[in-house]
Enzyme design. Structure first.
Site, PDB file in Angstrom:
ATOM      1  N   CYS A  27     -11.630  -3.298  -9.518  1.00  0.00           N
ATOM      2  CA  CYS A  27     -12.034  -4.205 -10.588  1.00  0.00           C
ATOM      3  C   CYS A  27     -11.890  -5.624 -10.045  1.00  0.00           C
ATOM      4  CB  CYS A  27     -11.215  -3.970 -11.852  1.00  0.00           C
ATOM      5  SG  CYS A  27      -9.429  -4.113 -11.603  1.00  0.00           S
ATOM      6  N   HIS A 557      22.052   0.722   6.861  1.00  0.00           N
ATOM      7  CA  HIS A 557      21.825   2.072   7.383  1.00  0.00           C
ATOM      8  C   HIS A 557      23.171   2.659   7.798  1.00  0.00           C
ATOM      9  CE1 HIS A 557      20.215   5.398   9.726  1.00  0.00           C
ATOM     10  NE2 HIS A 557      19.023   5.133   9.218  1.00  0.00           N
TER      11      HIS A 557
END
Length: 635
Positions: A27, A557
Site C-alpha cells: 500500500c 550471551h
C-alpha cells in the site's frame, strides 16, 4: 536491480526466504506479505533493520512498514524473491473477520493510488469552478470531470480484476465480469425504461422479488434490475462465486480446451446467478447497511465524528480502516456524497502537529532527525513514519494525536461537513468538500485542521516530557570542555573483565557482532544494566537482547555454545517485550552445572549497534561488581 536491492535481500531472508512467501502486495507505506509460516519470520531483526520502520501482523498479513519509498522497495523485493507483480493472491487463514479485512484490503490496495489521484482531479475541478476560472458547463469541466469520474463509474471493472486475483480467478475473466455489470442495457434504469416503452409510461413492474421491482425475466425468472456502475460489493461476491465455478470447471474440462471453455462456463453460470440472485440480495443488504449508517450519523453526527476521529489511527495500525472505506464508496455511489470518513480527515494533521511539538523537545538527535521527513509525509496524509517511528514508541504523544483527531472530527461532523469526492490524502483532501462552487465545506475543513493540529501540538508541548538524558559535560583538558551525549551501561554480570578479543568464540573475538567485553562470572545472575526493554529472549534463555530507553542495544550471551543445553540450568524472570528497570533480575544460571556439562561460562557483553556511537569505552577494572559502570557509549 534497484537501489534498495540489499534491503530487499535482507527482508526476503528474514521473512523466511522466498519459499515462505505466498504473495506480496503493498500500500502507501507497507509491504504486505502472505507467508506460509509466520513463525519463520524474524520479527526482531526486521524491526531493527535500517530501512524498516516496524513490523505488524493483521488480517492474515505480515506487514513490513517501509515508508514513502515502499514502491521502490517492493519492486526490488519482487525481483529478489522471484515473484510476479501480477501473481495471484492465496486465500487467507484465520477467523471470518480477519478474512473479510484481508479480502477488502486485497481488493482495494492495488488501485488506492489511482483512486486518490482521480478524486484529486475532481476536487481540483470543483476548486477551479469555485474560483470562476471556468463554469461547470464548459469543455474544461467536462473533460476533467470525466477523468476524475472514470475510476468510480467503472469501479466494478477495476474490482473485477483485483478481486479475481484475490480469489484466484482468471484476472481477465474477472475484468469481463466487472465490465458486464457496467453494461448500459442491464442497469435498473434501462430495464425500467425498456419495459415502460412497451407497457406505457409509469407502468408498474410485473414482478416483485425481495420487495424490489423486476421489469424483465431471464428463462422465466424475474430479473431485478439494479444499477451496478460505481458499485463495490456485488462484484466482489460474484467474483468469489465465479472462482468456485472455475475450480469445478477445470476439473471437468479437458486441458486442451480449458483456455476458452472454462471462461465460457464461468460466464454462463456466474453472471446470470449474479444478476438474478447475488446482485439483488447484495443491493438490498447494502441499502439496509447504508440506512443504518445514516441513522447513526443522524442520531449524533458529532459523537460519530469523535469516535471515528479518536480511533482512526488505531484502525490504520491494524489495517481495520479497510472495513470502513467500502461503506464510504457505497454511500458516495448512492447519494453523490458521503460523511462516513469525514470524521477521520483531521487525524493526519493532529499526528503531524504532535511530531512538530516533539521536534522542539526531543534530546535524542537521531530521533529528532526523523521528525522533518515525518512531518512532510504527514502533511500529505501519510502518517505511518510518524506513528511507528516517533509517536507510538513514546505512547503519550500518540494518545495526544488521537485526542486532537477526535476534536477535529467532532467539529467537522457537528458542522455538517460533507465529502463530495473520494479524493486525495492530507492537504490535498480539502478540495473533497467543495460542491458546485460552494467552498464552505473546504473552509470548515481548514478550521478542523487548525483545531486538531493545535490541540495535538499544545498537549504534546506542555504535557509531554522527553525522558532521554540531558547532554553531559566531559572534561578533555584543564582549560577546555566539549559537550557529548553519553550512556552508561552498568554491568549485568558480576565477575572478572577481559577484552572481547580474548573470547574463545571467533565471531565475538573479531567484533563481528559489535563492541564490548567478556566477563567471567563469579555469580550466576544477570541483571538489567539500564532502564529499557527486553528486545529478544531466546527460548533457551542462554542469551538476552535489550534496548535501553535511549536506544542502545545490548546482547548478553551467557556462556559459549550453551544453546545446546536447551534451557537446562537457566531460569528467566522476564518475558520478551517486558520493560525492565536497572538492577532488575533477568536470568539466573547454574555456573557449576554448566561447566560440568562441558561448556564455558565466559559471557560476552556486546553493544550491537556500536556503529551508531562515536565511541564505546570499556571499563579498565579487572573485576566488577553489580551496579558498577561497565561500558560508556558516546554519541
Amino acid at each position: 536491480m534497484g537501489k534498495y536491492n540489499e534491503l530487499a535481500k535482507k527482508i526476503v531472508k528474514n521473512v523466511g526466504g522466498e519459499e515462505n512467501i505466498n504473495s506480496l502486495t503493498h500500500c502507501i507505506t507497507r509491504l504486505r506479505f502472505k507467508l506460509k509460516d509466520e513463525s519463520k519470520a524474524n520479527d526482531d531483526i526486521l524491526k531493527n533493520m535500517d530501512g524498516v520502520v516496524t513490523v505488524m501482523k493483521s488480517g492474515g498479513q505480515y506487514q513490513v512498514v517501509i515508508g514513502n519509498h515502499v514502491p521502490d522497495v517492493y519492486a526490488d523485493v519482487i525481483e529478489v524473491a522471484h515473484l510476479s507483480g501480477e501473481s495471484e493472491e492465496t486465500p487467507s487463514d484465520g477467523n471470518i473477520f480477519n478474512r473479510l479485512i484481508d479480502i477488502l484490503s486485497g481488493c482495494f490496495q492495488p488501485f488506492l493510488g489511482a483512486m486518490a489521484a482521480a478524486g484529486m482531479v475532481k476536487g481540483v475541478n470543483a476548486l477551479f469552478v469555485f474560483l470562476k476560472l471556468y463554469t461547470n458547463t464548459s469543455g474544461n469541466y467536462t473533460m476533467l470531470n470525466g477523468i476524475g469520474d472514470a475510476v468510480f463509474f467503472f469501479m466494478p471493472v477495476i474490482l473485477g480484476y483485483t478481486a479475481a486475483k484475490k480469489f484466484r480467478l482468471n484476472p481477465m475473466v474477472g475484468l469481463v465480469i466487472g465490465a458486464a455489470l457496467c453494461y448500459p442495457s442491464i442497469q435498473g434504469g434501462a430495464l425500467k425504461a425498456a419495459y415502460e416503452l412497451t407497457a406505457g409510461a409509469g407502468a408498474a413492474a410485473p414482478y416483485n422479488l425481495f420487495s424490489l421491482p423486476a421489469y424483465d425475466t431471464f428463462l422465466g425468472i424475474p430479473w431485478v434490475g439494479a444499477s451496478y456502475t460505481s458499485s463495490v460489493i456485488p462484484v466482489i461476491f460474484i467474483i468469489a462465486f465465479a472462482a468456485q465455478i472455475q475450480k469445478i470447471a477445470k476439473k471437468i474440462v479437458p486441458s486442451v480446451v480449458q483456455t476458452f471453455l472454462v471462461p465460457f462456463i464461468v460466464f454462463l453460470i456466474a453472471l446470470p446467478v449474479g444478476f438474478l440472485i447475488i446482485g439483488p440480495i447484495i443491493s438490498m443488504l447494502t441499502e439496509v447497511l447504508s440506512t443504518g449508517f445514516r441513522s447513526l450519523m443522524a442520531f449524533s453526527p458529532a459523537l460519530y465524528g469523535v469516535i471515528l476521529g479518536f480511533f482512526w489511527q488505531v484502525l490504520v495500525i491494524f489495517g481495520l480502516h479497510w472495513s470502513v472505506i467500502p461503506l464510504a464508496i457505497m454511500q458516495m455511489q448512492q447519494d453523490g456524497a458521503s460523511q462516513v470518513l469525514v470524521g477521520s480527515f483531521c487525524a493526519s494533521f493532529a499526528q503531524t502537529a504532535v511530531v512538530l511539538a516533539m521536534y522542539f523537545k526531543l534530546k535524542d538527535k537521531k530521533l529528532k532527525a526523523l521528525c522533518p521527513p515525518a512531518i512532510i509525509s504527514g502533511i500529505f496524509g501519510v502518517t505511518e513514519p510518524a506513528i511507528y517511528g516517533i509517536t507510538l514508541p513514546k505512547k503519550k504523544p500518540f494518545i495526544f494525536s488521537m485526542i486532537g483527531a477526535a476534536a477535529g472530527g467532532f467539529y467537522l461532523m457537528a458542522n455538517g461537513v460533507i465529502s463530495y469526492v473520494m479524493g486525495g490524502l492530507g492537504i490535498f483532501g480539502v478540495v473533497n468538500f467543495i460542491k458546485d462552487g460552494d467552498a464552505s465545506g473546504m473552509m470548515k475543513s481548514f478550521v478542523g485542521i487548525i483545531i486538531a493540529a493545535a490541540i495535538g501540538f499544545l498537549l504534546t508541548f506542555f504535557f509531554w516530557k522527553d525522558d532521554a538524558k540531558e547532554e553531559s559535560e566531559m572534561t578533555v583538558s584543564s582549560d577546555s570542555k566539549i559537550s557529548v551525549n553519553k550512556e552508561i551501561v552498568a554491568t549485568p554480570v558480576q565477575g572478572t573483565i577481559a577484552p572481547l578479543s580474548t573470547s574463545k568464540d571467533a565471531a565475538f573475538a573479531q567484533g563481528a557482532l559489535g563492541k564490548g567485553v567478556v566477563i567471567h562470572p563469579t555469580k550466576g545472575e544477570v541483571v538489567a544494566p539500564f532502564d529499557g526493554t527486553v528486545m529478544t529472549l531466546f527460548p533457551t534463555k542462554h542469551a538476552i537482547g535489550l534496548i535501553s530507553d535511549q536506544g542502545l542495544e545490548l546482547l548478553i550471551h551467557i556462556g559459549l555454545d550453551t544453546v545446546q543445553l536447551d534451557g537446562k540450568y537457566f531460569e528467566s524472570f522476564v518475558n520478551q517485550n517486558d520493560h525492565v528497570k536497572k538492577g532488575q533480575l533477568l536470568v539466573r544460571f547454574d555456573m557449576e552445572a554448566i561447566e560440568k556439562a562441558g561448556y564455558s561460562i565466559e559471557t560476552p557483553i556486546i553493544v550491537t549497534n556500536a556503529a551508531d556511537y562515536l565511541d564505546i569505552l570499556e571499563s579498565q577494572n579487572k573485576t566488577i561488581s553489580s551496579g558498577e559502570e561497565l561500558i560508556t557509549a558516546l554519541v
